[in-house]
Design an enzyme around this catalytic site. Structure first.
Site, PDB file in Angstrom:
ATOM      1  N   LEU A  49      -0.125   1.218  -1.167  1.00 23.39           N
ATOM      2  CA  LEU A  49       0.260   0.647  -2.191  1.00 23.39           C
ATOM      3  C   LEU A  49       1.187  -0.659  -1.333  1.00 23.39           C
ATOM      4  CD1 LEU A  49       1.915   2.891  -4.871  1.00 23.39           C
ATOM      5  CD2 LEU A  49       0.244   1.236  -5.295  1.00 23.39           C
ATOM      6  N   ASP A  50       1.302  -1.771  -1.900  1.00 25.59           N
ATOM      7  CA  ASP A  50       1.916  -2.888  -1.306  1.00 25.59           C
ATOM      8  C   ASP A  50       3.521  -2.417  -1.386  1.00 25.59           C
ATOM      9  OD1 ASP A  50      -0.369  -4.268  -0.952  1.00 25.59           O
ATOM     10  OD2 ASP A  50      -0.276  -5.328  -2.747  1.00 25.59           O
ATOM     11  N   PRO A  51       4.238  -3.045  -0.561  1.00 24.21           N
ATOM     12  CA  PRO A  51       5.626  -2.845  -0.703  1.00 24.21           C
ATOM     13  C   PRO A  51       6.283  -3.265  -2.029  1.00 24.21           C
ATOM     14  CG  PRO A  51       5.153  -3.699   1.666  1.00 24.21           C
ATOM     15  CD  PRO A  51       3.576  -3.853   0.843  1.00 24.21           C
ATOM     16  N   ALA A  53       5.139  -2.745  -4.793  1.00 24.73           N
ATOM     17  CA  ALA A  53       4.525  -2.098  -5.565  1.00 24.73           C
ATOM     18  C   ALA A  53       5.164  -0.739  -5.951  1.00 24.73           C
ATOM     19  CB  ALA A  53       3.045  -1.820  -5.635  1.00 24.73           C
TER      20      ALA A  53
END
Length: 333
Positions: A49-51, A53
């Site tokens: 997951l992106d930071p 998110a």
């Protein structure tokens, strides 16, 4: 000057932790924090997951890492806020603003665009992604100011539901829930929706609410995990076979279980099946995965006898600890 972090005595830990990843941490940073709290020897996650998110991030420990790859193919669901009228370099709030356009969108137009992006669609992966080109991640090219050609990928949006549409405010945005196949870039989806609406867009918020059969309601935060005792932390782990919900269960007696565990095929009255979870009958224990072809049970991924023994010991220790806690509470009542 900060004091050096105390060394942690690692131990074998087996199972799946459903973490509610906080904003600001990369998936690996969240994994390392949970690994430290559990004092686990071996850990991995089932997709990043992106930071920026938050949400469902299954973490695998010990024997569960052998099956983490299977979960990469799971369908996902996200809740996202798409900010209209502003396009950024990364398609999310982390990037620099590269263009701004007025927003003139009706609910009818929005509904038509939602229909346009429901079903099978093609996406060009964003430059700010971990996909590799000639052995180098795309985000490395992007940071160097280089844009490379990317082939479109075919994904499926099973459902796209608008929860809220603020199209006539100072900061127009739409809030959506997206049910999608693996490999879907929600940042790209938001940006493409903005282009289809004629105003551009970027994601201002993203939360994964489901991956496969795991939902946000099952997740635990790092803060909650940190406040627990070691026994309580272990009790949060799902068993390794939580990663194998679609596998057909096959149970073997002790003799056949031992032979299967040594890598030998077994014969039996089983129908053909591509994905099988194999168990020992007594004590009940996952041995590994297999497939069945022509009445033969053919091993695919096997746990070691050590991993099986450690998993059983871990479960026994958790049950004993919880029993003691319940007894203490009963005495104090």
């Amino acid at each position: 000057m900060n004091a050096p972090r105390a060394r942690v005595a690692r131990r074998p830990v087996h199972g799946v932790l459903l973490l509610d990843k906080p904003i600001g941490l990369s998936s690996n940073q969240a994994l390392q924090k949970a690994k430290w709290l559990l004092r686990a020897e071996k850990a991995g996650h089932t997709g990043t997951l992106d930071p920026l998110a938050t949400g469902v991030l299954p973490l695998c420990f010990g024997a569960a890492t052998k099956f983490s790859q299977m979960h990469l193919d799971a369908d996902k669901a996200y809740e996202t806020v798409v900010r209209l009228g502003v396009k950024t370099s990364t398609a999310d709030a982390e990037g620099e603003v590269i263009s701004e356009r007025p927003v003139s969108v009706t609910l009818a137009q929005l509904d038509a665009v939602v229909q346009q992006f429901t079903g099978p669609i093609a996406q060009v992966p964003p430059m700010h992604s971990a996909l590799k080109k000639d052995g180098k991640a795309l985000y490395e090219y992007a940071r160097a100011g280089i844009e490379v050609e990317r082939a479109a990928r075919h994904v499926t949006i099973y459902a796209l539901k608008v929860l809220e549409a603020r199209v006539d405010t100072a900061q127009p945005a739409i809030k959506m829930v997206v049910d999608c196949s693996k490999g879907t870039y929600i940042r790209t989806l938001g940006e493409d929706i903005g282009e289809a609406l004629g105003c551009g867009a970027h994601l201002s918020a993203l939360r994964r609410v489901r991956t496969g059969g795991f939902t946000e309601a099952q997740c635990i935060t790092l803060e909650a995990l940190e406040a627990m005792s070691e026994a309580q932390r272990l009790a949060c782990l799902l068993p390794v076979d939580a990663l194998l919900p679609e596998h057909v269960p096959v149970t073997l007696d002790s003799e056949n279980a031992a032979r299967f565990l040594s890598g030998m095929r077994r014969r039996g009255p089983w129908p053909d099946a591509d994905h099988v979870a194999v168990y020992a009958a007594s004590p009940r224990a996952l041995l590994g995965t297999a497939h069945v072809q022509g009445g033969e049970l053919i091993p695919v991924r096997l746990l070691s006898p050590q991993e099986i023994g450690e998993s059983q010991a871990q479960q026994g220790a958790v049950e004993q600890s919880l029993k003691q806690v319940n007894e203490t509470l009963a005495l104090g009542a």
